[in-house]
Write an enzyme that holds these catalytic residues in place. Structure first.
Site, PDB file in Angstrom:
ATOM      1  N   ARG G  87      -4.880   2.526   2.391  1.00  0.00           N
ATOM      2  CA  ARG G  87      -3.422   2.689   2.446  1.00  0.00           C
ATOM      3  C   ARG G  87      -2.859   3.025   1.077  1.00  0.00           C
ATOM      4  O   ARG G  87      -1.894   3.768   0.948  1.00  0.00           O
ATOM      5  CB  ARG G  87      -2.763   1.428   3.006  1.00  0.00           C
ATOM      6  CG  ARG G  87      -3.080   1.096   4.461  1.00  0.00           C
ATOM      7  CD  ARG G  87      -2.772   2.198   5.428  1.00  0.00           C
ATOM      8  NE  ARG G  87      -3.083   1.801   6.807  1.00  0.00           N
ATOM      9  CZ  ARG G  87      -4.278   1.951   7.380  1.00  0.00           C
ATOM     10  NH1 ARG G  87      -5.292   2.482   6.729  1.00  0.00           N
ATOM     11  NH2 ARG G  87      -4.456   1.583   8.640  1.00  0.00           N
ATOM     12  N   GLU G  90      -3.484   6.567   0.459  1.00  0.00           N
ATOM     13  CA  GLU G  90      -2.521   7.357   1.235  1.00  0.00           C
ATOM     14  C   GLU G  90      -1.163   7.401   0.536  1.00  0.00           C
ATOM     15  O   GLU G  90      -0.502   8.438   0.502  1.00  0.00           O
ATOM     16  CB  GLU G  90      -2.387   6.725   2.626  1.00  0.00           C
ATOM     17  CG  GLU G  90      -1.544   7.521   3.595  1.00  0.00           C
ATOM     18  CD  GLU G  90      -1.571   6.905   4.981  1.00  0.00           C
ATOM     19  OE1 GLU G  90      -2.598   7.026   5.678  1.00  0.00           O
ATOM     20  OE2 GLU G  90      -0.572   6.260   5.376  1.00  0.00           O
ATOM     21  N   SER G 113       0.550   5.209 -18.309  1.00  0.00           N
ATOM     22  CA  SER G 113      -0.816   4.848 -18.709  1.00  0.00           C
ATOM     23  C   SER G 113      -1.458   3.947 -17.655  1.00  0.00           C
ATOM     24  O   SER G 113      -0.817   3.040 -17.110  1.00  0.00           O
ATOM     25  CB  SER G 113      -0.798   4.114 -20.045  1.00  0.00           C
ATOM     26  OG  SER G 113      -2.113   3.740 -20.408  1.00  0.00           O
TER      27      SER G 113
END
Lengths: 146, 146, 146, 146, 146, 146, 146, 146, 146, 146
Positions: G87, G90, G113
């Site tokens: 997830r 995604e 960073s």
């Protein structure tokens, strides 16, 4: 005992006693291609045929159980490297679309089954050099509307 | 005019006049599989056969030149998606090793040529449903020592 | 005993006795490239040549059986990393299309066989630095119509 | 005008006037492999040679500028599909390690350069079928310590 | 004993005795980058340097033989994951084309050799935070016509 | 107008007027590597520097806006093919681990920044052939605990 | 003893004594995310914190040395499969470009960073079902001209 | 008119009138991250919000329809290249397992939803350099037995 | 003892005593699909259900602990090879877009949860050959604005 | 006119007249899933059904011909990205092996056909949130011996 173990035992017996796949297939009462693929772990033998193979090769009884178990067909993804197998992959690439066109023309929209399927490999004499002949047959499966 | 252009013209004629691959192959005087693959751009026709196809389909003369040019056989790498073609890839994966074993047993160390090669696709009647039959034949090429 | 085992035994003998591939090839009565590839498990030796290699290196008799078995040619898919091998892959990429054009111009539609094939690797003296010379030769295989 | 444009113009002239790569190479005063690869956009010609090619084929003057520009050598990653080029990839896989062993044995730790490199493709007559001969030569580059 | 074994032995000694790569390089009489890469199995040391490393670290004599053998440079294909190494891959992606443009502008068509090559890694003091400085140098190799 | 459009315009001007990257960089008042990468669309120029480049090359004013926009750094994933860029990828593979070891030994756990970073490419005369020298410098960024 | 060994020991202790990551982090005097990642082998602990973890879990002293060594951050390339981790991948795909736009709008050309970085994972009560809250913070690193 | 067309129109307006994502989000009455992702084609706006965006930017009415259509979320598979987005992918690799451990410890077996999800990106002042702060929140979804 | 160990023990018991997944599921008081997936290591059982499985199969008590631990769901990336599983992947490819269209038409913008999810597999008698019926149900999760 | 053209025309009509897939399926006299997939170009309609769709949507007559042509089912290889489709891929990964076990237990060695196959997608009301229900049914195809 796994299918890999049984394949190793079969190969050892074949070397030791100079047995061929043809002889094993004859013992099993089935075709060479199917029996070879089952002995390599890519198909399951019915218990009766598995027993005949095990008897013929003098393997332990458990090997017949393993040969009759349903395999997980795991093969290398993407492109095979051995030239003998690669050429078939190449044929799929070069003639795949033509094959699809002709199946559709002769049967309608659908496919050749790879499950209700059989295959044989023959040596055919030829004056310019003998030829490998492969005959495959699969049930036509039509796409259906619903 | 490219091979892709000629394929598009052939498909258009086939739709317009309800012409089959079988009819085109007959006009060319060659097999269905080979002629179909050549019309799809994966093989070259000799000028004579190319001319017959172009005449039969009433295509411009330049199409015969293009059909006789030597193609670059470019097919999708890795795994095909159309089920009709995928099943053949699957057969390569499931039966590839058994095929290699039997070729080696019947011929020695070597391969079935994919170049000196022919193939046909047939419809075979069967009471449980007609079957797609594929017959392939390739010259055996032995590995040599040197 | 597998082909990997035999390769390991050969390398051990080479280190122990400072034996070269050239010497092994001479003992086998065959070329350096072919014998080296067979000892690395990528080709099979005929029993006679396998016996000579095993005698020369003082290996167990079973090693000759293994050297004469037909290998599965399994090599890393996609891109090799060792610079010495990668450069050849790069040559395939940079000059592959030119090679195909010239084969077709000199022979017609077809390919150079990688099976009916031989190769040698030579050191050629040169004032600006010696050069690696590779000479490959493969039978021309024409695509056929059918 | 790009290198792709120039390749297209060259191919058109070759078809129109039935010109060979051999003739273009002769006009350029350079080898067939190098000139073909440069005309396909994978190498640069020096301005003098580029001018000769452009004159010979009767191309616009700008084409000579483009032929002499430094190319970006962009080729398909991973595995080629055309059988003529694939076979070379297969040779890299099957004989790559043997090649590396022999280079190291003959020269020490290092590689065959793919930059300070030349290659020719020849047709060699043979009673069992003519053969494609490839001769490659690259400077040996030793790894150095520092 | 393999190169992996020797790397493991070297690391064990380094931990046990708190030895640095700088100290090993000094013992070998060579640069830090080269000696470190050789100890990690990616380059070969000449026998003399290998002996010095083995003496300094008090390793078994066979380790010197292994360190002087020619390695197969096998590294993960595609994209590295460790951030310290990935950043260098990223630099190749972001500045690779600019690097190529400038090499061609300053030298002509050709490349920077990765074989006739040296590199150093330095710590450079800086008021806003010290900097890692890398200096690489490779012989320019021009593409040649033939 | 996109960054690709501007790169095309810059290259056209460079050919037409035989302008070098060195000259463009001097006009911008910045380094060759940075200005070249910005002109290739992989970095942004501050408006002042963008204006100087546009004035020097006599480009439309909008080009300065585009040169100062923040790019999406999109480069080919996996392995580059052009030999000049590939060699750098190879260096990353062969020396990447040694580089990481030395950075850690000299600085502690952390990385060389690819953002707070600069690079130059020089031609260094050498009796055995001039060398490409690359000097890179990136701020050391330590991993922190929290 | 490797980082994998230490992770295995830590997990065994956690199961045996029902210890949480929260408790280990508290013992180390650092945050949960950082300590968990270090115990999983993806970050290094300073010797003092490593000692506290080892004391708290009653591990052998060598484990503290291993926990403080600098790891190679090796994670599966391409796409993760576990849904909990996928997830996040995604989210990177769906919101990555929007994230980049907003960072650039708020800060200028540069990045967040991943080295000078911290993160926490919280449980936030919510009437329609509690929520996982992630707070990440990384130093903004501007691209610089040079 | 597609979502790509609308994104192009929005970017053109933003450049022309120097409008920020923050201003567009304020006009829509929604968060910056969500509105930006919707304008980039990765989410759908409710008709009311879409209308406000279109009014604010003075776009054609059809653009509001397109902004409210349900997108196909298509993003590059495998590894992103732009450093700003890559760093997030790296965080997924380095901290993904630790994240999973802590979610499970705090909630039980399950995941953070990427659908019932929100996110914000903030600039946080910091004496050593301002920081990018990301706050994500997703509903916990427990795996269920059945 | 790992989840892999427990799966091996379960399979051994099933063979030895000819126990079915249906029987194990009944013993657990849960559905066949869920219990089978948990026994294969892809889901966790609540302690009570895990205990019932362990009692039914006469496994050591530790197996119940392992069955109730939260798994990492690791499955082969890209394309499955076993035909039984591949067909489902093919269905995803062929019908995935149609599925998405219909979910959106019936529910609005959102997805079917794979977490709040259940599934059953049934044998349905049919005169032309029995059919495998799969019934899946997942909570609809709407995308939200924020 | 291609299948892609027809899909575009259908979508345009649906937007213009606010027509649903359900209404098109009803006009065709077939199921929603099948008709939607055929309109998206992944299946062929029989001429009668194709005609009804074309009449209902007031499309040109040629569209009916195109809808009844046999498609090439080309879908993205490897992993889908849209969350709605990805979740189904994830289900294949997580439950694929359990599915295979249960099919084998209930039927013997074989597969669920993806060709002799039907599927429906339903909205099922549920107090905790409505659910997407998918019912798939495919003929069991047993592997055969031969």
């Amino acid at each position: 005992m796994t299918k890999v173990d049984v394949t190793t035992m079969i190969r050892a017996k074949m070397r030791e006693k100079t047995i061929t796949w043809a002889a094993i297939a004859e013992a099993a009462g089935l075709s060479e291609v199917f029996v070879t693929s089952a002995c390599l772990g890519m198909n399951s033998l019915l218990p009766d045929a598995a027993g005949k193979v095990v008897d013929f090769l003098d393997l332990p009884a458990e090997a017949a159980v393993v040969l009759s178990e349903y395999p997980t067909k795991d093969f290398p993804r993407t492109v095979p490297t051995d030239p003998c197998i690669y050429r078939w992959y190449e044929i799929t690439g070069v003639f795949g679309e033509a094959f699809k066109e002709l199946v559709q023309e002769k049967f309608g929209d659908g496919i050749m089954s790879a499950i209700d399927f059989d295959m044989e490999v023959n040596r055919v004499a030829h004056e310019k050099g003998d030829r490998v002949q492969v005959v495959m047959s699969g049930k036509f499966l039509p796409y259906k509307s619903w």
